[in-house]
Design a protein around this motif. Sequence first.
Motif, mmCIF file in Angstrom:
data_model
loop_
_atom_site.group_PDB
_atom_site.id
_atom_site.type_symbol
_atom_site.label_atom_id
_atom_site.label_comp_id
_atom_site.label_asym_id
_atom_site.label_seq_id
_atom_site.Cartn_x
_atom_site.Cartn_y
_atom_site.Cartn_z
ATOM 1 N N MET A 1 0.803 -1.642 0.187
ATOM 2 C CA MET A 1 -0.136 -0.124 -0.300
ATOM 3 C C MET A 1 0.974 1.171 -0.448
ATOM 4 S SD MET A 1 -2.844 1.079 2.506
ATOM 5 C CE MET A 1 -1.927 0.596 4.095
ATOM 6 N N SER A 2 1.176 1.883 -0.983
ATOM 7 C CA SER A 2 1.425 3.405 -0.950
ATOM 8 C C SER A 2 1.444 4.538 -0.378
ATOM 9 C CB SER A 2 1.984 3.835 -2.593
ATOM 10 O OG SER A 2 -0.083 4.661 -2.969
ATOM 11 N N GLY A 3 0.272 4.087 0.201
ATOM 12 C CA GLY A 3 -0.332 6.004 1.228
ATOM 13 C C GLY A 3 -0.982 6.500 0.038
ATOM 14 N N THR A 4 -1.435 6.289 -1.229
ATOM 15 C CA THR A 4 -1.869 7.183 -2.541
ATOM 16 C C THR A 4 -3.231 7.302 -2.096
ATOM 17 O OG1 THR A 4 -0.182 7.197 -3.021
ATOM 18 C CG2 THR A 4 -2.042 8.468 -4.024
ATOM 19 N N ILE A 5 -4.428 8.376 -2.188
ATOM 20 C CA ILE A 5 -5.477 8.862 -2.518
ATOM 21 C C ILE A 5 -5.324 8.432 -4.139
ATOM 22 C CG2 ILE A 5 -7.781 9.896 -2.358
ATOM 23 C CD1 ILE A 5 -7.053 10.613 0.707
ATOM 24 N N THR A 6 -6.398 7.707 -4.051
ATOM 25 C CA THR A 6 -5.970 7.716 -5.935
ATOM 26 C C THR A 6 -7.727 8.060 -6.415
ATOM 27 O OG1 THR A 6 -4.526 5.800 -5.986
ATOM 28 C CG2 THR A 6 -5.909 6.336 -8.070
ATOM 29 N N VAL A 7 -7.817 8.704 -7.836
ATOM 30 C CA VAL A 7 -9.447 9.648 -7.963
ATOM 31 C C VAL A 7 -9.298 9.060 -9.403
ATOM 32 C CG1 VAL A 7 -10.929 11.554 -8.219
ATOM 33 C CG2 VAL A 7 -8.905 11.599 -6.691
ATOM 34 N N GLY A 8 -10.216 8.422 -9.809
ATOM 35 C CA GLY A 8 -10.669 8.527 -11.405
ATOM 36 C C GLY A 8 -11.505 8.832 -12.007
ATOM 37 N N LEU A 9 -10.639 9.723 -13.161
ATOM 38 C CA LEU A 9 -11.081 10.285 -13.321
ATOM 39 C C LEU A 9 -11.299 11.360 -14.800
ATOM 40 C CD1 LEU A 9 -10.565 14.174 -12.349
ATOM 41 C CD2 LEU A 9 -8.652 13.856 -13.573
ATOM 42 N N ASP A 10 -12.098 11.706 -15.475
ATOM 43 C CA ASP A 10 -12.720 11.421 -16.983
ATOM 44 C C ASP A 10 -13.459 12.656 -17.230
ATOM 45 O OD1 ASP A 10 -15.003 11.784 -15.501
ATOM 46 O OD2 ASP A 10 -16.153 10.280 -16.629
ATOM 47 N N GLY A 11 -13.296 13.571 -16.411
ATOM 48 C CA GLY A 11 -13.841 15.447 -16.748
ATOM 49 C C GLY A 11 -14.992 15.930 -16.099
ATOM 50 N N LYS A 99 -5.788 -1.358 -5.484
ATOM 51 C CA LYS A 99 -5.062 -2.037 -4.956
ATOM 52 C C LYS A 99 -3.481 -1.968 -3.736
ATOM 53 C CE LYS A 99 -5.288 -6.434 -8.025
ATOM 54 N NZ LYS A 99 -5.026 -7.111 -8.829
ATOM 55 N N ASP A 100 -2.822 -0.600 -4.649
ATOM 56 C CA ASP A 100 -1.597 0.256 -4.215
ATOM 57 C C ASP A 100 -2.645 1.134 -3.003
ATOM 58 O OD1 ASP A 100 -0.218 -1.420 -5.028
ATOM 59 O OD2 ASP A 100 0.170 -1.582 -7.148
ATOM 60 N N ALA A 101 -3.141 1.265 -3.406
ATOM 61 C CA ALA A 101 -3.969 3.139 -2.819
ATOM 62 C C ALA A 101 -4.499 2.883 -1.409
ATOM 63 C CB ALA A 101 -5.280 3.547 -3.689
ATOM 64 N N GLU A 102 -4.596 3.530 -0.419
ATOM 65 C CA GLU A 102 -5.128 3.994 0.593
ATOM 66 C C GLU A 102 -6.772 3.994 0.968
ATOM 67 O OE1 GLU A 102 -4.600 4.855 4.858
ATOM 68 O OE2 GLU A 102 -2.917 4.318 3.729
ATOM 69 N N LEU A 103 -7.005 5.001 -0.309
ATOM 70 C CA LEU A 103 -8.746 4.851 -0.745
ATOM 71 C C LEU A 103 -8.777 4.875 -2.637
ATOM 72 C CD1 LEU A 103 -9.653 7.858 1.488
ATOM 73 C CD2 LEU A 103 -10.096 5.314 1.431
ATOM 74 N N LEU A 104 -9.620 5.002 -3.420
ATOM 75 C CA LEU A 104 -9.787 5.132 -4.284
ATOM 76 C C LEU A 104 -11.148 5.886 -4.269
ATOM 77 C CD1 LEU A 104 -9.458 3.752 -7.148
ATOM 78 C CD2 LEU A 104 -10.775 2.273 -7.008
#
Length: 302
Positions: A1-11, A99-104
């Motif tokens: 877990m990278s400790g990153t908050i990842t956001v799915g972005l499409d505009g 899988k590699d995010a703190e939160l999606l």
Amino acid sequence: MSGTITVGLDGSPESRAAAEWAAREAAQRRLPVKLLHVWEPAPEPIAQAPQLGVETQQDWSEEIPRESAEGVGLRHPGVEVTSEHLSGHPSKVLGDAAKDAELLVLGSRGLSGIGGFLVGSVGLAVVARAERPVVLVRAGEQAADEHERDPAGIPSAATRYRPVVVGIDTDHLDASVIDFAFDAAARRETGLRAVHGWHLPSWFVHGRGAGDVYRYDQVVRSQATALTDALRLWRDKYPSVEVVEVSHSGSAAAQLIDASHQASLVVVGRRIRRSPFGTHIGSVTHALLHHAAAPVAVVPHH
């Protein structure tokens, strides 16, 4: 877990709201934010048609995360914001990213389902298969929506956070769901509203006990006690979090949806299932994704 908050972005408006929510959450957690845009290449016969401008579409789609990252970074100067552009099937790419995010964090259109490139079953597949918490944010969600109104009745981000709401199933408890909810409330310096919806046992409905007030009161007390027992460890772990326990007969989904109108965040669990067929998120979570008035955090558990 990278400790990153990842956001799915499409505009889309809902994905931009998700990016803003993620930046606010990242400031609380002192984590970086990654804006991830997924471009799904056209099938080969279509991609070979020059009149469709596939390359132009790809170039345009690559600008979405880069420009959005610049804007989010300006509005949230204390948060590190990066962007990434990947190609592939959105549900798989985002599922791998989780899988590699703190939160999606994803955008949600509410009654229309999950928006943008996450349409219908694709978006539900991400929620159903992610093994890290996924937060759904509606279009138009703003910081002030998570806070109490000021004394004049005006929305304000300077007031106290609304409580965090968590759905509790006393028959299938999982520590990760409860811990996520208490931690969210503690970070926001607000209270926690634990909602437990239950149904009368069959022996009461169909047996001689039907209409028996004494036996009904026994069931009510038993369910309330089960909720209190379920939260005892976390009350001790998070003494600063004021807890309100709500245990009522009836639909858990309906009670959580109602509570969401006065919540800063709604937290529910999703049991991880290894079936390769279909998507499994549970009826309560499914209803919340479509009807909740606040961001919803879906926490997977075994």
